[in-house]
Design a protein around this motif. Structure first.
Motif, short mmCIF file in Angstrom:
data_model
loop_
_atom_site.label_atom_id
_atom_site.label_comp_id
_atom_site.label_asym_id
_atom_site.label_seq_id
_atom_site.Cartn_x
_atom_site.Cartn_y
_atom_site.Cartn_z
N PHE A 24 0.83 -1.20 0.00
CA PHE A 24 0.00 0.00 0.00
C PHE A 24 0.87 1.26 0.00
O PHE A 24 0.67 2.17 -0.79
N THR A 27 2.73 1.61 -3.34
CA THR A 27 1.83 2.00 -4.43
C THR A 27 1.48 3.48 -4.31
O THR A 27 1.46 4.21 -5.30
N TYR A 28 1.23 3.93 -3.07
CA TYR A 28 0.91 5.34 -2.90
C TYR A 28 2.08 6.21 -3.30
O TYR A 28 1.93 7.25 -3.94
N ALA A 30 4.26 5.48 -5.55
CA ALA A 30 4.33 5.49 -7.01
C ALA A 30 3.33 6.50 -7.57
O ALA A 30 3.63 7.21 -8.53
N ILE A 31 2.15 6.58 -6.95
CA ILE A 31 1.14 7.53 -7.42
C ILE A 31 1.65 8.96 -7.26
O ILE A 31 1.58 9.78 -8.19
N GLN A 34 4.27 9.73 -9.80
CA GLN A 34 3.70 9.95 -11.14
C GLN A 34 3.11 11.34 -11.24
O GLN A 34 3.27 12.05 -12.24
N LEU A 35 2.38 11.73 -10.18
CA LEU A 35 1.75 13.05 -10.21
C LEU A 35 2.80 14.15 -10.27
O LEU A 35 2.65 15.14 -11.00
N MET A 52 -8.39 12.91 -5.88
CA MET A 52 -8.39 11.45 -5.87
C MET A 52 -8.95 10.94 -4.55
O MET A 52 -9.73 9.98 -4.52
N ASN A 55 -12.69 11.20 -4.66
CA ASN A 55 -13.30 10.10 -5.42
C ASN A 55 -13.33 8.81 -4.60
O ASN A 55 -14.29 8.04 -4.68
N ILE A 56 -12.28 8.57 -3.85
CA ILE A 56 -12.26 7.38 -3.01
C ILE A 56 -13.29 7.52 -1.89
O ILE A 56 -14.05 6.60 -1.61
N ARG A 59 -16.97 6.66 -2.38
CA ARG A 59 -17.29 5.23 -2.47
C ARG A 59 -16.97 4.49 -1.18
O ARG A 59 -17.63 3.53 -0.82
N LEU A 60 -15.98 5.00 -0.47
CA LEU A 60 -15.57 4.36 0.76
C LEU A 60 -16.64 4.43 1.83
O LEU A 60 -16.80 3.53 2.65
N GLU A 63 -18.95 1.44 1.93
CA GLU A 63 -18.37 0.25 2.56
C GLU A 63 -18.30 0.44 4.07
O GLU A 63 -18.58 -0.47 4.84
N PHE A 91 -9.79 0.81 7.77
CA PHE A 91 -9.14 0.84 6.47
C PHE A 91 -7.62 0.87 6.56
O PHE A 91 -6.94 0.22 5.80
N LEU A 92 -7.10 1.65 7.50
CA LEU A 92 -5.65 1.78 7.55
C LEU A 92 -5.01 1.00 8.69
O LEU A 92 -3.80 0.97 8.79
N VAL B 25 -3.00 -3.19 6.04
CA VAL B 25 -4.12 -2.28 5.82
C VAL B 25 -5.22 -3.14 5.19
O VAL B 25 -4.96 -4.25 4.75
N SER B 26 -6.41 -2.59 5.14
CA SER B 26 -7.49 -3.41 4.58
C SER B 26 -7.33 -3.53 3.08
O SER B 26 -6.80 -2.64 2.41
N PHE B 32 -9.12 0.61 -3.46
CA PHE B 32 -9.53 1.99 -3.80
C PHE B 32 -8.34 2.75 -4.38
O PHE B 32 -8.46 3.47 -5.37
N LEU B 33 -7.19 2.60 -3.70
CA LEU B 33 -6.01 3.35 -4.14
C LEU B 33 -5.60 2.93 -5.54
O LEU B 33 -5.31 3.77 -6.40
N GLU B 36 -7.84 4.32 -8.18
CA GLU B 36 -7.55 5.72 -8.47
C GLU B 36 -6.33 5.85 -9.36
O GLU B 36 -6.28 6.70 -10.25
#
Lengths: 190, 194
Positions: A24, A27-28, A30-31, A34-35, A52, A55-56, A59-60, A63, A91-92, B25-26, B32-33, B36
């Motif tokens: 996680f 990946t974050y 990397a995002i 990229q930005l 972003m 947007n999450i 939807r989050l 859940e 979530f975290l 983490v979940s 979600f990440l 995006e």
């Protein structure tokens, strides 16, 4: 039917499927990289991360509500507590604490000691204006907007900038009344 | 006095102790990440090949870092020099750390000497993704292909890595195969070392 009791953050976290936090985190990273390459301006990146996150968040919230069985929060104080204790944990995997309530209970601070997004991260001198975790502010803003609360979420303290913790200020701007999404005259009897 | 302000402690990230790697983490947070990431990249490109390349590049950065982290933490700073060694490192250790299980299978290509395949019934990143028909053979596993390429490149085994869907009878969703095609010099070196 008896109302189902709300589940604690730990219980929900134990019951959902989990992945390694490092995947996680990387990946974050990397995002964000990229930005930064695409947008170059730190302010633009902050805005994009917030978008972003928004947007999450929209939807989050579905859940979150489905898994946590929380009932409608009585006031904003309860909302903040629920976000800090249940939301973040679910979530975290970390909990936040709520402090710094202002006089009318419309604004508070969420303090995160532990943040899986920033493991291994150091901000270079060229990116000092970057709010690396800005996605979190967007998530909270988006999620709350879907439950009729317009909020403003800003960073007060950021460990990547040398502070001792992560502090988010959440300010309730207004409660929007729920609107029926269709106008009456759009329906007609056949 | 000039220069006196709030003293910020700027602890160097290298001085902090390395975590044990057990934090979680979940799955939905990651999903979600990742969604995006894909959605953002869709707005930046015009065609599928570009999108795959961007996802792969994002994965490459992850792979390079995963290699450093795992070599230091789990393997005691020893590095693999043999082909099978690095492949089994990717197939077992990397997969276990990132996705919680070893990859389903590791096979050697029958047609070409330099091809190897890692297969997975359902890639973690593809769990909540469905590809619309008009996107053809696009596979978000390109992100994982990028991770593998990052690991291999960092370890000194340059390769071209791609992700493909392989339909399986009796299974509704196709399984994903990561195809690794090593560069010439890797095979030459391997031949010399044997």
């Amino acid at each position: 039917m008896a109302p189902v009791a709300p589940r604690s953050g730990d219980a929900i976290f134990a019951s959902v499927e989990r992945v390694n936090a490092e995947l996680f985190t990387l990946t974050y990273g990397a995002i964000v990289r990229q930005l930064l390459t695409d947008l170059e301006e730190v302010e633009e990146v902050n805005k994009q991360l917030d978008q972003m996150g928004y947007n999450i968040g929209i939807r989050l919230i579905d859940e979150f509500l489905a898994k946590s069985n929380v009932s409608r929060c009585v006031d904003f104080k309860e909302t903040a507590e629920v976000i800090a204790k249940v939301g973040f944990k679910m979530f975290l995997g970390v909990t936040a604490s709520v402090t710094n309530w202002d006089a009318d209970g419309m604004s508070c601070s969420l303090i995160l000691e532990d943040n899986p997004l920033v493991d291994f991260v150091e901000l270079p001198d060229t990116c000092q204006g970057l709010y690396y975790c800005n996605i979190l502010s967007g998530v909270i803003r988006g999620a709350l907007e879907m439950v009729s609360m317009k909020t403003e979420v800003t960073w007060v303290r950021d460990m990547l900038r040398g502070d001792d913790a992560f502090e988010l200020q959440v300010k309730l701007l207004k409660q929007v009344s729920e609107e029926y999404p269709y106008k009456d005259d759009e329906y007609s009897e056949v | 006095m000039i220069g006196v302000g709030k003293i910020k402690q700027n602890t160097n990230v290298l001085d902090k102790p390395l975590s044990r790697g057990k934090q979680e983490v979940s799955l939905s947070a990651f999903a979600f990440l990742f969604s995006e990431l894909v959605q953002y990249n869709q707005t930046q490109v015009d065609n599928i090949a570009e999108l795959e390349r961007r996802l792969e590049d994002a994965g490459y950065a992850v792979g390079a870092r995963v290699l450093e982290l795992l070599c230091h933490r789990d393997k005691g700073n020893r590095r693999e020099t043999r082909l099978l060694g690095i492949l089994s490192f990717v197939h077992s250790t990397v997969w276990k750390v990132l996705f919680g299980k070893v990859a389903d299978s590791l096979e050697k290509g029958t047609e070409h000497e330099d091809e190897y395949m890692i297969s997975e019934k359902e890639l973690l990143v593809n769990r909540f993704i469905s590809i619309p028909k008009d996107m053809g053979t696009f596979n978000c596993g390109a992100f994982v292909a990028g991770i593998v390429r990052g690991v291999l490149d960092g370890a000194g085994f340059p390769a071209v890595v791609t992700a493909h869907f392989v339909p399986v009878e009796g299974q509704q969703r196709p399984r994903t195969t990561i195809l690794i095609k090593f560069a010439e010099e890797v095979l030459e070196r391997e031949a010399r070392l044997s």
